[in-house]
Design an enzyme around this catalytic site. Structure first.
Site, PDB file in Angstrom:
ATOM      1  CD  GLU A 356      -1.593   0.461   3.526  1.00  0.00           C
ATOM      2  OE1 GLU A 356      -2.364  -0.463   3.810  1.00  0.00           O
ATOM      3  OE2 GLU A 356      -2.030   1.476   3.861  1.00  0.00           O
ATOM      4  CG  HIS A 441      -3.519  -5.640   8.294  1.00  0.00           C
ATOM      5  ND1 HIS A 441      -2.915  -5.970   6.950  1.00  0.00           N
ATOM      6  CD2 HIS A 441      -4.453  -4.462   8.570  1.00  0.00           C
ATOM      7  CE1 HIS A 441      -3.302  -4.462   6.228  1.00  0.00           C
ATOM      8  NE2 HIS A 441      -3.992  -3.739   6.943  1.00  0.00           N
ATOM      9  CG  ASN A 479      -4.929  -3.304   2.398  1.00  0.00           C
ATOM     10  OD1 ASN A 479      -4.738  -4.113   1.262  1.00  0.00           O
ATOM     11  ND2 ASN A 479      -4.388  -2.459   3.621  1.00  0.00           N
TER      12      ASN A 479
HETATM   13  P1  FDA Z   1     -12.298  -5.642  14.898  1.00  0.00           P
HETATM   14  O1  FDA Z   1     -10.907  -5.397  15.933  1.00  0.00           O
HETATM   15  O2  FDA Z   1     -12.555  -4.956  14.282  1.00  0.00           O
HETATM   16  O3  FDA Z   1     -13.024  -4.752  15.784  1.00  0.00           O
HETATM   17  C1  FDA Z   1     -13.420  -6.152  17.673  1.00  0.00           C
HETATM   18  C2  FDA Z   1     -14.443  -5.223  18.597  1.00  0.00           C
HETATM   19  O4  FDA Z   1     -14.111  -5.622  19.202  1.00  0.00           O
HETATM   20  C3  FDA Z   1     -13.516  -3.835  19.151  1.00  0.00           C
HETATM   21  O5  FDA Z   1     -14.657  -3.095  19.014  1.00  0.00           O
HETATM   22  C4  FDA Z   1     -12.949  -4.625  20.416  1.00  0.00           C
HETATM   23  O6  FDA Z   1     -13.183  -2.957  20.577  1.00  0.00           O
HETATM   24  C5  FDA Z   1     -14.027  -5.500  20.692  1.00  0.00           C
HETATM   25  N1  FDA Z   1     -13.845  -5.726  21.676  1.00  0.00           N
HETATM   26  C6  FDA Z   1     -12.683  -7.065  22.005  1.00  0.00           C
HETATM   27  N2  FDA Z   1     -12.865  -7.704  22.943  1.00  0.00           N
HETATM   28  C7  FDA Z   1     -13.786  -7.342  23.711  1.00  0.00           C
HETATM   29  C8  FDA Z   1     -14.402  -7.924  25.175  1.00  0.00           C
HETATM   30  N3  FDA Z   1     -13.525  -8.808  25.731  1.00  0.00           N
HETATM   31  N4  FDA Z   1     -16.017  -7.510  25.633  1.00  0.00           N
HETATM   32  C9  FDA Z   1     -15.838  -6.374  24.125  1.00  0.00           C
HETATM   33  N5  FDA Z   1     -15.945  -6.028  22.770  1.00  0.00           N
HETATM   34  C10 FDA Z   1     -14.204  -6.066  23.071  1.00  0.00           C
HETATM   35  N6  FDA Z   1      -7.533  -3.265   7.347  1.00  0.00           N
HETATM   36  C11 FDA Z   1      -8.201  -3.289   5.613  1.00  0.00           C
HETATM   37  O7  FDA Z   1      -8.727  -3.788   4.946  1.00  0.00           O
HETATM   38  N7  FDA Z   1      -8.078  -1.832   5.052  1.00  0.00           N
HETATM   39  C12 FDA Z   1      -6.873  -0.977   5.849  1.00  0.00           C
HETATM   40  O8  FDA Z   1      -6.760   0.633   5.182  1.00  0.00           O
HETATM   41  C13 FDA Z   1      -7.096  -1.122   6.752  1.00  0.00           C
HETATM   42  N8  FDA Z   1      -6.032  -0.490   7.187  1.00  0.00           N
HETATM   43  C14 FDA Z   1      -5.849  -0.410   8.584  1.00  0.00           C
HETATM   44  C15 FDA Z   1      -5.602   1.061   9.558  1.00  0.00           C
HETATM   45  C16 FDA Z   1      -5.262   0.601  11.037  1.00  0.00           C
HETATM   46  C17 FDA Z   1      -4.629   1.406  11.782  1.00  0.00           C
HETATM   47  C18 FDA Z   1      -5.656  -0.571  11.543  1.00  0.00           C
HETATM   48  C19 FDA Z   1      -5.448  -0.802  13.431  1.00  0.00           C
HETATM   49  C20 FDA Z   1      -5.995  -1.481  10.818  1.00  0.00           C
HETATM   50  C21 FDA Z   1      -5.991  -1.557   9.954  1.00  0.00           C
HETATM   51  N9  FDA Z   1      -7.116  -2.541   9.309  1.00  0.00           N
HETATM   52  C22 FDA Z   1      -7.263  -2.719   7.254  1.00  0.00           C
HETATM   53  C23 FDA Z   1      -7.545  -4.057  10.037  1.00  0.00           C
HETATM   54  C24 FDA Z   1      -8.628  -3.688   9.766  1.00  0.00           C
HETATM   55  O9  FDA Z   1      -9.410  -3.083  10.722  1.00  0.00           O
HETATM   56  C25 FDA Z   1      -9.062  -5.199  11.291  1.00  0.00           C
HETATM   57  O10 FDA Z   1      -9.156  -6.426  10.442  1.00  0.00           O
HETATM   58  C26 FDA Z   1     -10.220  -4.809  11.383  1.00  0.00           C
HETATM   59  O11 FDA Z   1     -11.314  -4.107  11.673  1.00  0.00           O
HETATM   60  C27 FDA Z   1     -10.299  -6.517  12.200  1.00  0.00           C
HETATM   61  O12 FDA Z   1     -12.547  -7.056  12.077  1.00  0.00           O
HETATM   62  P2  FDA Z   1     -12.808  -7.676  13.294  1.00  0.00           P
HETATM   63  O13 FDA Z   1     -14.312  -7.898  12.625  1.00  0.00           O
HETATM   64  O14 FDA Z   1     -11.705  -9.074  13.184  1.00  0.00           O
HETATM   65  O15 FDA Z   1     -12.736  -6.876  14.658  1.00  0.00           O
END
Ligand code: FDA
Length: 501
Positions: A356, A441, A479
């Protein structure tokens, strides 16, 4: 102590969770979503919901005293980070020795903080990572459904060529082309029409005000605007924010009992609740969902969970690097916070890379081109339970990050040699050129077909499901959020038809 019962509970509000809640709600099933982060919908006294990138305040990070941005330094100076008050901010960086993991915290999970790049993997690679999933169905039905639900849009290529804010991407494209490499536009969930109006000065700036990892005040179709809004619109879904699930037990009648800690935004515990359900969906992300099951297994609360729980974790081969541009190759000081181009070298037989072209959202000319390379790194980590901290620890050592660097180096050495440029050694807090000590990721931990069946049903526990990135075995080659969304769409369709009639 309060006690509630719900027909279905979804833990988390990220991609997998949001899809699941929408489909449960649409099927008429009363569902509660439990999210440890805040609901980000109320402006503070300065009129913004999220704090800016250039002057982050306590809203930026999850209970930290100082921000922890990925670009730690500039000309070796600690210019990027700021002291902040400890608060339930939107971005977390979770540290595990040699690896730290960025995750979003709040209603919308990672969609609140990510770069909005909505990329579908090459079909040949998808069939390699998840060979037991029907690729015809994924590419014919579930990827299109995910893209529609997420509100994916495409940049107008003519505008791209002329706008100031993508000069940085055009500079990187020129360097890639010089080395004979191909670039490709990446679809996005940031509204490119909004960005156009930002550049024209017609609307408040967000992507063009460098906003990204601490949240976008405008322009981004994060999950709270798409899937979660639709889920709430069914009238059957409720979201409880600042609710962290701590423990899961199975009752004698086959229902699940959750222990949930409610906090205030300053971090004080205001209540501990018990919530019962017959159908429990884990959407807490790779770290969150895996920790819940590793803890439940190793504290004896879900003793039948097997050895596959906690295995198969990967970084999606993430490695970040910068190149120094020639003095005449300026990017300008205005860089969109949202990437629009990638270098597609995934067909390289030995070192596949999808890189990217990332902005350096510093608001000044930096003479740097930044990249987040996604590589094919076969190394996998695993989680184990640490009783002293009552948490799951990730086992990943620095040597496991090496294949990511080797692959990225292969590609960017070519670009540097064709353009007579060099790496930047001042960006990551020391003199390294390649930063592989963090990932954006995180994937795996509860891998599809191993810890669960082929639809995310946890083995040994009827009524317990995994819906998020922990299902994916460590790599997607691009991603990951469209794949997480599409897989969740596929799995919930089957589970609704077979388990919840
Ligand atoms: P995700 O992590 O989205 O959600 C999990 C949720 O559960 C969170 O809100 C968390 O607070 C909550 N949680 C955790 N434990 C808990 C508990 N015990 N009780 C209650 N709640 C709880 N991907 C992409 O495709 N394109 C991109 O451009 C980017 N860029 C990017 C930048 C940055 C800075 C980051 C950090 C990440 C990316 N990503 C990305 C990755 C992408 O955001 C990521 O893969 C997904 O959000 C993961 O989705 P999930 O559904 O797995 O969980």
């Amino acid at each position: 102590q309060e006690r509630e019962f719900w027909p279905a509970v979804v833990i988390g509000t990220g991609y997998g969770a949001a899809v699941t809640a929408l489909r449960l709600g649409s099927a008429g099933i009363p569902t509660v979503m439990l999210e440890m982060g805040q609901l980000w919908n109320t402006p503070t006294s300065d009129g913004t919901i999220f704090s800016g990138m250039l002057s982050p305040d306590r809203r930026s990070m999850w209970f930290k005293k100082r921000t922890e941005a990925p670009l730690a330094s500039f000309l070796w100076l600690d210019l990027a980070n700021r002291n902040i008050d400890s608060y339930a901010g939107v971005l977390d960086r979770v540290h595990f020795g040699d690896m730290s993991v960025y995750v979003g915290r709040g209603v919308g999970g990672g969609s609140l903080v990510n770069g909005a790049m909505a990329v579908v993997p090459k079909r040949s690679y998808f069939t390699e990572i998840l060979p037991e999933v029907d690729a015809d169905e994924m590419y014919g039905t579930y990827y299109p459904r995910a893209n529609a639900g997420l509100g994916v849009n495409h940049i107008d290529p003519d505008w791209f060529e002329t706008c100031k804010s993508y000069q940085f991407a055009r500079v990187s494209r020129k360097a890639a082309q010089k080395a004979g490499l191909t670039t490709t536009f990446v679809p996005s969930v940031y509204d490119f029409d909004y960005m156009r109006r930002e550049e024209a000065g017609e609307v408040p700036r967000s992507a063009l005000a460098s906003e990204v990892i601490y949240g976008n005040n405008h322009g981004k179709r994060s999950l709270d605007k798409t899937y979660l809004a639709a889920a709430l619109g069914t009238g059957n879904v409720t979201i409880q924010s600042l609710h962290e699930v701590r423990d899961i037990e199975r009752q004698a009648d086959g229902t699940y009992l959750l222990t949930v800690r409610q906090i205030d935004p300053e971090g004080s515990v205001v209540a501990t609740k018990q919530i019962g359900t017959r159908h429990l969906f884990l959407g807490a992300g790779s770290l969150g969902s895996t920790e819940l099951l590793v803890r439940a297994r190793d504290t004896g609360k879900l003793p039948e969970l097997g050895d596959e729980v906690g295995q198969g974790w990967g970084t999606n081969g993430n490695v970040m690097l910068g190149r120094a541009n020639h003095i005449w190759d300026t990017t300008g000081s205005l860089e969109s916070g949202m990437p629009a181009l990638g270098i597609d070298a995934w067909n390289d037989p030995k070192y596949p890379v999808f890189a990217e072209i990332a902005p350096v959202p510093a608001g000044i000319e930096t003479w740097a081109s930044l990249y987040l390379a996604i590589t094919r790194n076969p190394e996998r980590g695993h989680f184990s339970y640490d009783a002293a901290s009552d948490s799951a620890r990730l086992n990943w050592d620095v040597a496991q990050g090496r294949p990511s660097i080797d692959a990225a180096k292969q590609l960017f050495d070519k670009i540097n040699s064709a353009g007579k440029t060099i790496y930047r050694y001042d960006l990551f807090g020391d003199t390294r050129a390649f930063e592989n000590r963090f990932t954006y990721h995180p994937l795996g931990g509860l891998v599809l077909g191993k810890a669960t069946d082929l639809y995310g049903r946890v083995k040994g526990y009827p009524g317990l499901y995994v819906t998020d990135g922990s299902l994916i075995p460590g790599s997607t080659g691009v991603n990951p959020f469209v794949t997480i969304t599409a897989l969740a769409e596929r799995n919930i369709e089957r589970v609704l038809a077979e388990d919840l009639t």
